[in-house]
Design a protein around this motif. Structure first.
Motif: not given
Length: 212
Positions: A77-102
């Motif tokens: 995958p091509v990296e999503k453009t996260a340029t700050t720690p809060p953006q990285i954390l937001k992406a991680v939290l969003a991924a976790h919310q998706q995973l719990i429904h898999y």
């Protein structure tokens, strides 16, 4: 790998003129001189400049396009453009919310591994360590660790190797160490599981034979 086109907000078909126009607009907004106390803006500007320098220099662009094509052809995958720690954390939290429904039995574990790995790519770890916001780094490590449950144990271990590179508080290191120890126990159990099952079958056969 980084998507320089996405960073500049232009399509891969963009001309040199399009790239220059996009760069000037973004640089005008994010330039450190206009944001003297905003470290996030400085990081964003550096990334924009990196993308611009790469796409406007023929030799760098040719190398980048070759690596980009190779990466995509291999399914990375091509990296999503996260340029700050809060953006990285937001992406991680969003991924976790998706995973719990898999569905554990239907998910593409290898594809999921690549997706999660992109969230803590070297560039992301560099950003986390550069700003060194321990509270955010702690949360990134925690939620990434909690998001590994659908992966194969060996792939989880590889993810933990990446998480160890994040500068985080001691409790994060303990969390990683405990997760790693549990995974190694699981791997050892899975290695001997067929022999245990075979032993139980033989024991049952012996018990049945003697009861006849």
């Amino acid at each position: 790998m980084k998507d320089y086109y996405q960073i500049l907000g232009v399509p891969p078909s963009a001309t040199l003129a399009d790239i220059k126009i996009a760069y000037r607009k973004l640089a005008h907004t994010c330039h450190p001189d206009k944001n003297p106390s905003d470290t996030y803006a400085a990081a964003r500007f550096n990334l924009i400049k990196e993308a611009y320098d790469t796409l406007t220099r023929p030799e760098l662009k040719a190398q980048y396009l070759q690596e980009r094509w190779l990466s995509q052809s291999m399914g990375a995958p091509v990296e999503k453009t996260a340029t700050t720690p809060p953006q990285i954390l937001k992406a991680v939290l969003a991924a976790h919310q998706q995973l719990i429904h898999y569905d554990e039995y239907r998910v593409d574990k290898k594809g999921l591994y690549e997706t999660l790995l992109a969230l803590i790519a070297p560039s992301g770890i560099e950003i986390l360590n550069q700003f060194n916001q321990q509270d955010i780094n702690r949360e990134v490590v925690k939620w990434m660790t909690h998001s590994l449950f659908l992966l194969y144990p060996q792939d989880q271990l590889q993810m933990l190797v990446q998480l160890k590179k994040v500068s985080a508080p001691p409790e994060s290191k303990v969390l990683i160490a405990n997760k790693e120890a549990a995974l190694r126990r699981t791997i050892r159990f899975n290695r001997y599981k067929p022999f245990l099952i075979l032993g139980l079958i033989i024991l049952l056969c012996i018990i049945i034979a003697y009861s006849l």
